[in-house]
Design a protein around this motif. Structure first.
Motif, PDB file in Angstrom:
ATOM      1  N   PRO A 133       0.818  -1.214   0.000  1.00  0.00           N
ATOM      2  CA  PRO A 133       0.000   0.000   0.000  1.00  0.00           C
ATOM      3  C   PRO A 133       0.856   1.269   0.000  1.00  0.00           C
ATOM      4  N   GLN A 134       0.276   2.391  -0.416  1.00  0.00           N
ATOM      5  CA  GLN A 134       1.006   3.647  -0.526  1.00  0.00           C
ATOM      6  C   GLN A 134       1.658   4.027   0.803  1.00  0.00           C
ATOM      7  N   LYS A 135       0.929   3.939   1.894  1.00  0.00           N
ATOM      8  CA  LYS A 135       1.475   4.221   3.223  1.00  0.00           C
ATOM      9  C   LYS A 135       1.558   2.910   3.989  1.00  0.00           C
ATOM     10  N   ALA A 136       2.453   2.060   3.530  1.00  0.00           N
ATOM     11  CA  ALA A 136       2.556   0.710   4.082  1.00  0.00           C
ATOM     12  C   ALA A 136       2.963   0.756   5.549  1.00  0.00           C
ATOM     13  N   SER A 137       2.361  -0.127   6.330  1.00  0.00           N
ATOM     14  CA  SER A 137       2.703  -0.241   7.745  1.00  0.00           C
ATOM     15  C   SER A 137       3.985  -1.049   7.906  1.00  0.00           C
ATOM     16  N   GLY A 138       4.509  -1.054   9.143  1.00  0.00           N
ATOM     17  CA  GLY A 138       5.710  -1.832   9.409  1.00  0.00           C
ATOM     18  C   GLY A 138       5.512  -3.307   9.147  1.00  0.00           C
ATOM     19  N   ALA A 139       4.333  -3.838   9.511  1.00  0.00           N
ATOM     20  CA  ALA A 139       4.059  -5.263   9.284  1.00  0.00           C
ATOM     21  C   ALA A 139       3.990  -5.578   7.798  1.00  0.00           C
ATOM     22  N   GLU A 140       3.368  -4.697   7.013  1.00  0.00           N
ATOM     23  CA  GLU A 140       3.275  -4.913   5.566  1.00  0.00           C
ATOM     24  C   GLU A 140       4.656  -4.878   4.926  1.00  0.00           C
ATOM     25  N   LEU A 141       5.494  -3.958   5.360  1.00  0.00           N
ATOM     26  CA  LEU A 141       6.845  -3.869   4.806  1.00  0.00           C
ATOM     27  C   LEU A 141       7.697  -5.060   5.240  1.00  0.00           C
ATOM     28  N   GLU A 142       7.528  -5.505   6.478  1.00  0.00           N
ATOM     29  CA  GLU A 142       8.298  -6.661   6.935  1.00  0.00           C
ATOM     30  C   GLU A 142       7.910  -7.910   6.151  1.00  0.00           C
ATOM     31  N   SER A 143       6.615  -8.127   5.971  1.00  0.00           N
ATOM     32  CA  SER A 143       6.161  -9.276   5.185  1.00  0.00           C
ATOM     33  C   SER A 143       6.677  -9.188   3.754  1.00  0.00           C
ATOM     34  N   ALA A 144       6.612  -7.981   3.171  1.00  0.00           N
ATOM     35  CA  ALA A 144       7.092  -7.794   1.803  1.00  0.00           C
ATOM     36  C   ALA A 144       8.594  -8.035   1.697  1.00  0.00           C
ATOM     37  N   THR A 145       9.338  -7.697   2.749  1.00  0.00           N
ATOM     38  CA  THR A 145      10.790  -7.924   2.752  1.00  0.00           C
ATOM     39  C   THR A 145      11.107  -9.405   2.638  1.00  0.00           C
ATOM     40  N   TYR A 146      10.443 -10.227   3.441  1.00  0.00           N
ATOM     41  CA  TYR A 146      10.688 -11.668   3.374  1.00  0.00           C
ATOM     42  C   TYR A 146      10.274 -12.223   2.008  1.00  0.00           C
ATOM     43  N   ALA A 147       9.114 -11.790   1.523  1.00  0.00           N
ATOM     44  CA  ALA A 147       8.647 -12.284   0.223  1.00  0.00           C
ATOM     45  C   ALA A 147       9.616 -11.893  -0.886  1.00  0.00           C
TER      46      ALA A 147
END
Length: 695
Positions: free
Chosen positions: A197-211
């Motif tokens: 998302p445009q204003k991604a949360s820490g959890a969204e960014l962490e999940s995206a990092t692993y992926a």
């Protein structure tokens, strides 16, 4: 105008329209006509005398191959004899085309050859180019001699292997999509997008990092990255494969409608493949942050993803997704089945050895080469040579007595200073004996490297906080090492693309999915950042962590953050300083022994430019020291500022525990000493008892 004439004119017009060519239909992603070209690797290569070269190319499993074309651009020695020189092409060991290079046009030629599709295999393929180049005609001499320095054929690196293919429909679920998302054709064309998302949360960014780490691991290109951007119509519109990581409430409405809700997303996370026919999109979502992160960790495991043959995977608290990094092997086998080399003169076989970038070869490394070879060689001139990263470490003369079973044992010099991945090359010079200067061709010379050949490898940590050791300290032994990423509160596309570059490189080196990554806005406290290795991305004005530590940077900002200032290494003009980007790796100001990488500039665009240096292997060689400057013209300048860098040296005990040979020796020594002490005690008791009896 009569009715008859009108009808006649209409008929003529209809006939004309039928004969006109139909307009060409727009090609959809995956339709016929796609061609992937693999250029010849490395620098331009040459064949001399009787020698060969190998080029490797890949056929993806989702390709339906229509044609394979080998395009050669070469120059032949002006002294080569057209009627006696030849070049033979083989695909996966099977010859399919031979030609005689011409001396016309000063020897510069182009040639396109169609290779048999039946010789192809899924995955890696080998094109061998065997040259037999002669400079003399041999017409008037009983003994004709060739000079290999004059008999050459030069292959330009514009030569390539072109594979024309059609992409097969997706039938293998998440695993099939994953292979395409990281596929070399998709990544090269910039058609892969991992979105948040445009204003991604820490959890969204962490999940995206692993992926992203998992997908980057599957990317075999050394000059391309997988794009990370916020999900919008303009960023996703032209992409062939999209991964969207978001909390369920942050999904776009049109995507939300495609995601199955048969499971309670407050108790589960879902990885679901939607839009397979138009724009395949892998949606990773949940209403629970910890489960969203767990789903990202699952995608980081190439092993687990390869088992997902369905379009949907549900992740719960009970789902086991942990995959520890494999242990660093001390015994490395070069080949599982053995490798055969055939042909006279110089023949090579190269093996790739993978190591974490923060580990280097320590002392007492050893190579044991087990091999055999033909008995029809000229043993006065035949030998085998072993090299590491093209540096010879030892040779041995071949002998007829040992032809059926020879061994070469070599120590690995610590002076090579090797860290990270490296290559071991075994080169045979198989010289033929001759009778009246005529080569003996009754039996083609050969050499065979057996599967017992191995390397014993002792390694040690490289803990210096230097960019040459990157991605240390953010990865250690293949897993994320307490990584804290600090981003501006307001992020533009350049900020996300800069982050994506860094994560692509980290993903290439990540081996397991059990490490720690946490995201913070720039208002993070010292307690948040303590005991973490920090990556701070942003400018003086939009990242408070960079602003608060400006006095500790090697390249400092002016008081208003409008330019970077000169220092003892580099004089910086004001306008130039406003347009450059920097990478600065220093000790964390929040805790000793940790690192802080500042990816910073006056503008986020300059940040993106400098981040590309540590996004791919192609440009990584330009990065060393602990402070790097890059401008928009591609000029890169690297410096070292710290005189002492890195974590404390490992203790003697910890070093001994890493060395199995030393540990075994110490254990044996301790046991021997213990036995001696016990024996002395028993003798003492026996002697004392005897003295008591006499009394």
């Amino acid at each position: 105008m009569t009715t008859k004439r009108i009808i006649t004119m209409l008929l003529c017009l209809a006939i004309l329209l039928v004969q006109l060519p139909a307009p060409a239909a727009a090609a959809l992603p995956g339709e016929a006509g796609q061609t992937y070209e693999t250029s010849f690797t490395g620098s331009e290569i040459s064949l001399r005398g009787s020698s060969s070269q190998q080029q490797y190319f890949t056929v993806m499993k989702y390709w339906d191959v229509e044609q394979v074309t080998v395009n050669l651009h070469y120059q032949s020695s002006q002294l080569n004899e057209d009627t006696r020189s030849s070049v033979t092409l083989s695909l996966n060991g099977i010859p399919f085309y031979s030609f005689r290079p011409s001396r016309d046009s000063n020897g510069q030629q182009s040639l396109s050859i169609t290779a048999p599709k039946g010789f192809l295999k899924e995955g890696s393929n080998t094109l061998s180019i065997q040259g037999s180049l002669r400079t003399d005609s041999g017409e008037y001499q009983l003994c004709s001699m060739d000079d290999e320095q004059d008999s050459w054929l030069h292959l330009f690196n514009t030569s390539n292997i072109a594979v024309r293919y059609t992409a097969k429909p997706i039938t293998g679920g998440i695993e099939d999509f994953s292979a395409r998302f990281s596929g070399m054709d998709t990544v090269r064309e910039g058609q892969s997008l991992l979105a948040v998302p445009q204003k991604a949360s820490g959890a969204e960014l962490e999940s995206a990092t692993y992926a992203l780490a998992g997908f980057a691991k599957g990317n075999t290109l050394n000059d391309r990255t997988i794009l990370l951007l916020p999900y919008r119509e303009d960023t996703a519109a032209d992409k062939e494969a999209v991964v969207l990581v978001a909390m369920y409430d942050h999904l776009p409405d049109r995507i939300k409608k495609l995601v199955s809700t048969e499971n309670d997303l407050s108790k589960y996370a879902v990885i679901e493949l939607v839009n397979k026919e138009s724009q395949p999109t892998l949606v990773v979502t949940s209403k629970d942050e910890s489960l969203l992160i767990k789903a990202g960790r699952l995608l980081a495991s190439r092993t687990l993803v390869s088992q997902l043959s369905q379009d949907r995977k549900v992740v719960s608290d009970a789902t086991d997704v942990a995959e520890a990094a494999p242990p660093i092997s001390t015994n490395i086998t070069f080949t599982e089945t053995g490798d055969k080399l055939t042909g006279p003169n110089h023949q090579e076989q190269t093996y790739f050895v993978s190591l974490p970038s923060n580990r280097s070869i320590a002392d007492d490394g050893r190579i044991s080469l087990d091999f055999r070879y033909a008995q029809n060689l000229d043993f006065n001139r035949s030998l085998v040579t072993v090299s590491i990263n093209d540096t010879p470490i030892g040779s041995k003369k071949l002998t007829k007595e040992l032809a059926n079973g020879d061994v070469l044992n070599l120590n690995v010099p610590q002076s090579l200073n090797i860290s990270g991945n490296f290559t071991v090359t075994v080169a045979f010079d198989l010289e033929l004996a001759s009778v009246l200067c005529t080569p003996n061709r009754e039996q083609m010379p050969w050499a065979y490297i057996s599967k017992e050949s191995a390397m014993r490898l002792n390694t040690k940590d490289r803990t210096d906080l230097l960019l040459g050791n990157y991605p240390y300290p953010f990865l250690r032994d293949g897993i994320f090492n307490r990584l804290a990423v600090v981003l501006p509160q307001e992020r533009d596309d350049y900020t996300y693309r800069s982050l994506g570059n860094l994560l692509n490189m980290l993903g290439q080196y990540a081996e397991g999915n059990t490490g720690d990554v946490h995201y913070y806005n720039d208002n993070a406290t010292a307690d948040n950042l303590k005991d973490n290795n920090i990556i701070a991305i942003g400018t003086y004005k939009n990242n408070k962590v960079i602003r608060d530590n400006n006095d500790k940077l090697f390249f400092k900002f002016s008081k208003d953050g409008s330019t970077l200032l000169s220092n003892e290494k580099l004089a910086i003009e004001q306008q130039y300083g406003a347009g450059i980007g920097t990478l600065q790796l220093l000790e964390s100001p929040y805790e000793s022994g940790r690192g802080l990488l500042a990816v910073t500039a006056v503008s986020s665009e300059s940040n993106f430019i400098v981040s590309k240096l540590i996004g791919t292997e192609k440009d990584r060689w330009k990065v060393y020291g602990d402070g790097v400057v890059a401008d928009k013209d591609g000029t890169v300048q690297a410096y070292r500022f710290k005189t002492i860098s890195g974590a404390a040296s490992s203790s003697l005990v910890s070093k001994a525990l890493e060395r199995t040979d030393v540990l075994g020796f110490v254990t044996a020594a301790v046991m021997i000493v213990a036995l001696v002490i016990v024996s002395l005690l028993l003798l003492y008791r026996k002697h004392k008892k005897k003295r008591g009896d006499q009394a």
